[in-house]
Design a protein around this motif. Structure first.
Motif, PDB file in Angstrom:
ATOM      1  N   PHE A 112     -40.049  -4.168 -73.630  1.00  9.62           N
ATOM      2  CA  PHE A 112     -39.110  -3.328 -72.899  1.00  9.62           C
ATOM      3  C   PHE A 112     -37.734  -3.968 -72.780  1.00  9.62           C
ATOM      4  O   PHE A 112     -36.717  -3.294 -72.945  1.00  9.62           O
ATOM      5  N   ASP A 113     -37.684  -5.286 -72.484  1.00 11.21           N
ATOM      6  CA  ASP A 113     -36.383  -5.930 -72.307  1.00 11.21           C
ATOM      7  C   ASP A 113     -35.545  -5.875 -73.588  1.00 11.21           C
ATOM      8  O   ASP A 113     -34.326  -5.694 -73.530  1.00 11.21           O
ATOM      9  N   GLU A 114     -36.179  -5.989 -74.740  1.00  8.11           N
ATOM     10  CA  GLU A 114     -35.446  -5.866 -76.005  1.00  8.11           C
ATOM     11  C   GLU A 114     -34.964  -4.436 -76.211  1.00  8.11           C
ATOM     12  O   GLU A 114     -33.820  -4.207 -76.610  1.00  8.11           O
ATOM     13  N   TRP A 115     -35.833  -3.464 -75.938  1.00  6.25           N
ATOM     14  CA  TRP A 115     -35.470  -2.072 -76.132  1.00  6.25           C
ATOM     15  C   TRP A 115     -34.322  -1.665 -75.214  1.00  6.25           C
ATOM     16  O   TRP A 115     -33.361  -1.050 -75.644  1.00  6.25           O
ATOM     17  N   ILE A 116     -34.409  -2.050 -73.930  1.00 10.58           N
ATOM     18  CA  ILE A 116     -33.378  -1.634 -72.981  1.00 10.58           C
ATOM     19  C   ILE A 116     -32.056  -2.336 -73.274  1.00 10.58           C
ATOM     20  O   ILE A 116     -30.986  -1.752 -73.073  1.00 10.58           O
ATOM     21  N   ALA A 117     -32.091  -3.558 -73.789  1.00  8.23           N
ATOM     22  CA  ALA A 117     -30.851  -4.257 -74.144  1.00  8.23           C
ATOM     23  C   ALA A 117     -30.106  -3.512 -75.253  1.00  8.23           C
ATOM     24  O   ALA A 117     -28.872  -3.536 -75.306  1.00  8.23           O
ATOM     25  N   ASP A 118     -30.842  -2.832 -76.113  1.00 10.55           N
ATOM     26  CA  ASP A 118     -30.228  -2.049 -77.188  1.00 10.55           C
ATOM     27  C   ASP A 118     -29.826  -0.645 -76.756  1.00 10.55           C
ATOM     28  O   ASP A 118     -28.985  -0.019 -77.392  1.00 10.55           O
ATOM     29  N   HIS A 119     -30.435  -0.118 -75.674  1.00  6.36           N
ATOM     30  CA  HIS A 119     -30.255   1.303 -75.342  1.00  6.36           C
ATOM     31  C   HIS A 119     -29.673   1.603 -73.965  1.00  6.36           C
ATOM     32  O   HIS A 119     -29.488   2.781 -73.635  1.00  6.36           O
ATOM     33  N   TYR A 120     -29.375   0.589 -73.155  1.00  2.63           N
ATOM     34  CA  TYR A 120     -28.912   0.884 -71.794  1.00  2.63           C
ATOM     35  C   TYR A 120     -27.628   1.702 -71.779  1.00  2.63           C
ATOM     36  O   TYR A 120     -27.423   2.531 -70.892  1.00  2.63           O
ATOM     37  N   THR A 121     -26.761   1.533 -72.771  1.00  5.04           N
ATOM     38  CA  THR A 121     -25.517   2.310 -72.791  1.00  5.04           C
ATOM     39  C   THR A 121     -25.783   3.794 -73.037  1.00  5.04           C
ATOM     40  O   THR A 121     -24.977   4.631 -72.626  1.00  5.04           O
ATOM     41  N   ASP A 122     -26.914   4.124 -73.657  1.00  2.00           N
ATOM     42  CA  ASP A 122     -27.281   5.528 -73.855  1.00  2.00           C
ATOM     43  C   ASP A 122     -27.458   6.237 -72.518  1.00  2.00           C
ATOM     44  O   ASP A 122     -27.317   7.458 -72.434  1.00  2.00           O
ATOM     45  N   PHE A 123     -27.780   5.486 -71.477  1.00  2.00           N
ATOM     46  CA  PHE A 123     -28.019   6.049 -70.150  1.00  2.00           C
ATOM     47  C   PHE A 123     -26.785   5.938 -69.249  1.00  2.00           C
ATOM     48  O   PHE A 123     -26.834   6.335 -68.084  1.00  2.00           O
ATOM     49  N   GLY A 124     -25.707   5.351 -69.773  1.00  4.45           N
ATOM     50  CA  GLY A 124     -24.482   5.218 -68.986  1.00  4.45           C
ATOM     51  C   GLY A 124     -24.623   4.276 -67.807  1.00  4.45           C
ATOM     52  O   GLY A 124     -24.060   4.508 -66.746  1.00  4.45           O
ATOM     53  N   THR A 125     -25.377   3.203 -67.996  1.00  5.49           N
ATOM     54  CA  THR A 125     -25.623   2.259 -66.912  1.00  5.49           C
ATOM     55  C   THR A 125     -25.137   0.865 -67.284  1.00  5.49           C
ATOM     56  O   THR A 125     -24.847   0.588 -68.445  1.00  5.49           O
ATOM     57  N   GLN A 126     -25.056   0.020 -66.294  1.00  3.75           N
ATOM     58  CA  GLN A 126     -24.726  -1.387 -66.487  1.00  3.75           C
ATOM     59  C   GLN A 126     -26.024  -2.168 -66.380  1.00  3.75           C
ATOM     60  O   GLN A 126     -26.790  -1.965 -65.433  1.00  3.75           O
ATOM     61  N   LEU A 127     -26.297  -3.034 -67.328  1.00  3.21           N
ATOM     62  CA  LEU A 127     -27.544  -3.796 -67.345  1.00  3.21           C
ATOM     63  C   LEU A 127     -27.346  -5.154 -66.694  1.00  3.21           C
ATOM     64  O   LEU A 127     -26.410  -5.874 -67.028  1.00  3.21           O
ATOM     65  N   GLU A 128     -28.223  -5.474 -65.764  1.00  2.00           N
ATOM     66  CA  GLU A 128     -28.228  -6.779 -65.097  1.00  2.00           C
ATOM     67  C   GLU A 128     -29.581  -7.430 -65.338  1.00  2.00           C
ATOM     68  O   GLU A 128     -30.591  -6.983 -64.783  1.00  2.00           O
ATOM     69  N   LEU A 129     -29.624  -8.441 -66.190  1.00  2.16           N
ATOM     70  CA  LEU A 129     -30.857  -9.199 -66.404  1.00  2.16           C
ATOM     71  C   LEU A 129     -30.917 -10.292 -65.346  1.00  2.16           C
ATOM     72  O   LEU A 129     -29.927 -10.991 -65.121  1.00  2.16           O
ATOM     73  N   VAL A 130     -32.060 -10.411 -64.692  1.00  4.67           N
ATOM     74  CA  VAL A 130     -32.213 -11.405 -63.640  1.00  4.67           C
ATOM     75  C   VAL A 130     -33.404 -12.302 -63.942  1.00  4.67           C
ATOM     76  O   VAL A 130     -34.282 -11.942 -64.716  1.00  4.67           O
ATOM     77  N   THR A 131     -33.400 -13.453 -63.314  1.00  2.00           N
ATOM     78  CA  THR A 131     -34.503 -14.408 -63.461  1.00  2.00           C
ATOM     79  C   THR A 131     -35.297 -14.427 -62.157  1.00  2.00           C
ATOM     80  O   THR A 131     -34.937 -13.765 -61.189  1.00  2.00           O
TER      81      THR A 131
END
Length: 171
Positions: A112-131
């Motif tokens: 999922f993390d790989e897929w969303i890193a490639d597609h988050y802009t399709d949803f018009g959102t800002q991606l925040e990866l956290v640890t």
């Protein structure tokens, strides 16, 4: 901060970058903590401008309601596309492990993390990866499953009728 280096020119620049790596990591963790404090603040104020869990977060993403999508960088989730046997119809499933859906074949599987890193802009959102290295990050991963978001507007998730079998998504 001031960093002492032994060399000048390109070698000194490289040495300065290496010496500042720990400082930069601390800065990134501070940014992460701020994003998660905003998320927890929305929950504490009960604004309705937050989501968490696979089902609600994916629904909010599809609505375009997610302003900031927060994803644990080690989320054990996969995005799987199941194709109906003898048809072009597809069913998308988000789950930790591949499962079998009667009458389908697994057409695609990606973390999922790989897929969303490639597609988050399709949803018009800002991606925040956290640890999970900060107390806020640890709370987010353990208490909220490592997937959530801060919404642009309040979404009434109780009004959402999930597709048949969507309860399987939360496993």
């Amino acid at each position: 901060n001031i960093i002492d280096v032994s060399y000048g020119g390109e070698n000194g620049f490289t040495q300065a970058i290496e010496a500042s790596r720990d400082m930069m990591q601390g800065f990134r963790l501070m940014e992460e903590a701020d994003v998660l404090k905003d998320f927890f603040g929305e929950i504490a104020r009960n604004t309705g401008r937050y989501c968490f869990g696979v089902k609600d977060t994916m629904y909010a993403l599809e609505l375009g309601a997610v302003e900031k999508l927060i994803v644990w960088d080690e989320i054990p989730l996969k995005r799987m596309v199941h194709r109906m046997t003898g048809s072009d119809e597809e069913k998308i499933v988000y789950a930790p492990e591949a499962g079998w859906i009667e009458g389908t074949e697994l057409a695609e599987e990606i973390p999922f993390d790989e897929w969303i890193a490639d597609h988050y802009t399709d949803f018009g959102t800002q991606l925040e990866l956290v640890t999970d290295r900060t107390s806020e990050g640890f709370q987010f991963t353990k208490g909220f499953g490592g997937l959530g978001g801060i919404l642009r507007w309040e979404v009434k998730f109780e009004d959402y009728e999930a597709p048949e079998g969507a309860d399987d998504l939360e496993k």
